[in-house]
Design an enzyme around this catalytic site. Structure first.
Site, PDB file in Angstrom:
ATOM      1  N   ALA A  14       0.819  -1.208   0.000  1.00  0.00           N
ATOM      2  CA  ALA A  14       0.000   0.000   0.000  1.00  0.00           C
ATOM      3  C   ALA A  14       0.855   1.262   0.000  1.00  0.00           C
ATOM      4  O   ALA A  14       0.599   2.208  -0.754  1.00  0.00           O
ATOM      5  CB  ALA A  14      -0.938  -0.004   1.198  1.00  0.00           C
ATOM      6  N   GLU A  34       9.779   4.081   6.389  1.00  0.00           N
ATOM      7  CA  GLU A  34       9.883   2.625   6.440  1.00  0.00           C
ATOM      8  C   GLU A  34      10.780   2.232   7.613  1.00  0.00           C
ATOM      9  O   GLU A  34      11.911   2.736   7.745  1.00  0.00           O
ATOM     10  CB  GLU A  34      10.457   2.074   5.135  1.00  0.00           C
ATOM     11  CG  GLU A  34      10.888   0.628   5.165  1.00  0.00           C
ATOM     12  CD  GLU A  34       9.783  -0.345   5.588  1.00  0.00           C
ATOM     13  OE1 GLU A  34      10.082  -1.293   6.337  1.00  0.00           O
ATOM     14  OE2 GLU A  34       8.621  -0.132   5.180  1.00  0.00           O
ATOM     15  N   ALA A  35      10.274   1.333   8.466  1.00  0.00           N
ATOM     16  CA  ALA A  35      11.045   0.921   9.643  1.00  0.00           C
ATOM     17  C   ALA A  35      12.215   0.024   9.281  1.00  0.00           C
ATOM     18  O   ALA A  35      13.200  -0.048  10.018  1.00  0.00           O
ATOM     19  CB  ALA A  35      10.128   0.211  10.641  1.00  0.00           C
ATOM     20  N   HIS A 466      -1.773 -13.772   5.735  1.00  0.00           N
ATOM     21  CA  HIS A 466      -2.821 -12.988   5.080  1.00  0.00           C
ATOM     22  C   HIS A 466      -3.719 -12.309   6.110  1.00  0.00           C
ATOM     23  O   HIS A 466      -4.925 -12.229   5.929  1.00  0.00           O
ATOM     24  CB  HIS A 466      -3.676 -13.890   4.187  1.00  0.00           C
ATOM     25  CG  HIS A 466      -2.908 -14.613   3.137  1.00  0.00           C
ATOM     26  ND1 HIS A 466      -3.205 -15.907   2.748  1.00  0.00           N
ATOM     27  CD2 HIS A 466      -1.837 -14.237   2.402  1.00  0.00           C
ATOM     28  CE1 HIS A 466      -2.358 -16.294   1.810  1.00  0.00           C
ATOM     29  NE2 HIS A 466      -1.511 -15.308   1.583  1.00  0.00           N
TER      30      HIS A 466
END
Length: 530
Positions: A14, A34-35, A466
């Protein structure tokens, strides 16, 4: 302290889409956080190298999850640019039209999402009402990968399943080779499709190794985030919106440490309560794959080629020289959508099959193959209704949350899993594949009763990776986000990832999340009034 129009948290499926589309206007300032690190590992490009990435804590987050009394497992998520699309099994599945239509009252029905997939895809089978070409996501369908795979497909056809080229074209019992996010033998991650092509835009800033500590809320509005980055804490402000795209595990965790979640959970973790929202972290749904393996009566499959260091070296050399061979394929070769019982009007389970078999797992080691030839089949309840939950135990988001999977907790899920297991045995007892197998090795022929089958699914099965539903959208005020994915109770805060899905849209989640983010971009930019 910097200010942007949009601050996007998480550079997975996403986040990469959002960064690309929100920064198309050169006057719009976008920050993507972003980690993890950059997607520089050479194993990211090699499709069959997924297990090395998932089992390495440098490239995947490892979340402990409780799956039963005194029983735990590890849930992996991508720890780099591209998120889980950089480490996953690469199956691209749009989901069933009827599942999307269950979301039509919220504005996310198939008639809307079909058009999104058409814009996203560059599909080798060409254009169709449900399929696209020329889009940023380059896809492939690898057929005839191994004689055993062809025999599996033929066995399904013999049982009345329709052989198809595109597994998402219809919703009957069908079998074929899965569409994959692989192009010319290389993985196509969300970073490849969306982020790397636009990294040079001066209005897009990407920061890695940036752990968002909390969302900053002032006067009922999200105004930015506080971030730990390389030994210091900084704040980034958002003039427009803060958009959480960290996934179904990290997004509800971040909301909770920011004071948005069940009040008792927050207080127990030492977090001041901003909004008492009981559904943040609840409603977690996850696939549990029932594993079945068979020993072959003779040679065949990938075990001999990939189960030894010499075989792996030869396969790696072939991939380097030709971008071909088993390393250029998705995680498993053959897929099917089947009915657990014949009287159903459409499939309620799916299968993944491959001409290899896994060796018993060893702690700290990536997936290893058996030396003797074997085949594997994973069977999954497509639309589970068992619900787990996630809760923080500490105010620091670097402390893993408590995850309870609650697999196969409902009568529906147990019934479908048991019936599916018996269909899997029926499959391997039918020709032509039955002529190739010698014995069932996992879970073994002694597993027969309903209770034994459910136990085998938990003890020997696999997490589907998922997870959805932990910040589910809905029409009522007690749902976490509204149909436009805005967090209720806080202005300027939106969630765009798998956590907002209240139902499984069949199959696998990478493609649905990509499409969700594409449409969310239109909603944010005012191009889609919803």
């Amino acid at each position: 302290m910097d200010e942007f129009d949009y601050v996007v948290v998480g550079a997975g499926a996403a986040g990469c889409v959002l960064a690309n589309r929100l920064s198309e206007d050169p006057g719009t300032r976008v920050l993507l956080l972003e980690a993890g690190g950059w997607d520089r590992s050479p194993f990211v490009r090699v499709p069959k190298a997924f297990s090395r990435l998932m089992d390495d804590p440098r490239t995947a987050w490892h979340y402990p999850a409780t799956i039963g009394p005194d029983r735990r497992e590890t849930w992996q998520r991508g720890r780099m640019i591209g998120g889980s699309t950089s480490v996953n099994g690469m199956i691209w599945s749009r989901g069933a039209a009827r599942d999307w239509d269950a979301l039509a009252p919220l504005g996310w029905g198939w008639s809307t999402m079909r058009q999104v997939f058409q814009r996203l895809e560059d599909h080798p089978l060409g254009p169709a009402p449900h399929r696209g070409v020329g889009g940023p996501v380059r896809l492939s369908v690898a057929t005839g990968t191994d004689p055993l795979a062809e025999e599996m497909v033929a066995t399904g056809v013999g049982l009345g399943w329709r052989r198809v080229d595109d597994l998402d074209a219809d919703d009957d019992e069908r079998i074929g080779y899965p569409t994959a996010t692989i192009h010319r033998g290389r993985r196509v991650s969300a970073a490849d499709a969306f982020l790397h092509p636009c990294r040079s835009r001066p209005n897009l800033t990407v920061v890695v190794e940036a752990v968002v500590l909390r969302v900053l809320v002032e006067g009922g509005r999200a105004v930015g985030v506080r971030v730990a980055h390389r030994g210091r804490e900084v704040e980034h402000r958002a003039a427009g919106e803060v958009i959480l795209a960290a996934g179904a595990l990290a997004t509800p965790q971040l909301l909770q440490v920011s004071g948005i979640g069940p009040a008792d959970t927050l207080r127990a973790a030492g977090v001041p309560v901003l909004l008492d929202r009981r559904r943040v972290g609840a409603g977690l749904r996850e696939h549990r794959s029932v594993a079945m393996q068979y020993r072959l009566a003779g040679p065949g499959g990938y075990n001999a080629r990939l189960g030894s260091p010499l075989g792996q070296a030869r396969a790696a050399l072939r991939w380097l020289l030709t971008r071909g061979g088993p390393l250029a394929l998705p995680v498993l070769d053959v897929a099917a959508h089947v009915k657990s019982r014949p009287e159903l009007d459409r499939p309620d389970a799916h299968l993944l099959m491959a001409p290899f078999s896994a060796a018993p797992p060893r702690p700290g080691r990536a997936l290893e193959l058996e030396r003797e030839p074997g085949v594997m089949c994973l069977g999954t309840v497509t639309r589970p209704d068992s619900e787990g939950h996630l809760a923080i135990t500490d105010a620091d988001p670097r402390t893993a949350p408590a995850i309870v999977a609650n697999y196969l907790a409902t009568v529906h899920d147990r019934r479908v899993a048991v019936d599916l297991f018996r269909r899997m045995r029926e499959f391997f007892g039918a020709g032509p594949i039955a002529g190739r197998v010698r014995a069932e090795t996992v879970p073994g022929p002694a597993t027969r009763t309903d209770e034994e089958i459910v136990e085998a699914a938990v003890a020997h099965g696999y997490c589907g990776y998922h997870a959805i539903g932990t910040c589910a959208m809905g029409p009522d005020d007690d749902h976490v986000v509204d149909p436009r994915l805005r967090v209720r109770g806080v202005d300027g805060l939106r969630v765009v990832d798998a956590s907002v899905l209240p139902v499984m849209v069949a199959g696998w989640t990478s493609a649905p999340v990509t499409a969700l983010a594409w449409r969310a971009s239109d909603l944010i930019l005012g191009r889609d009034r919803g």
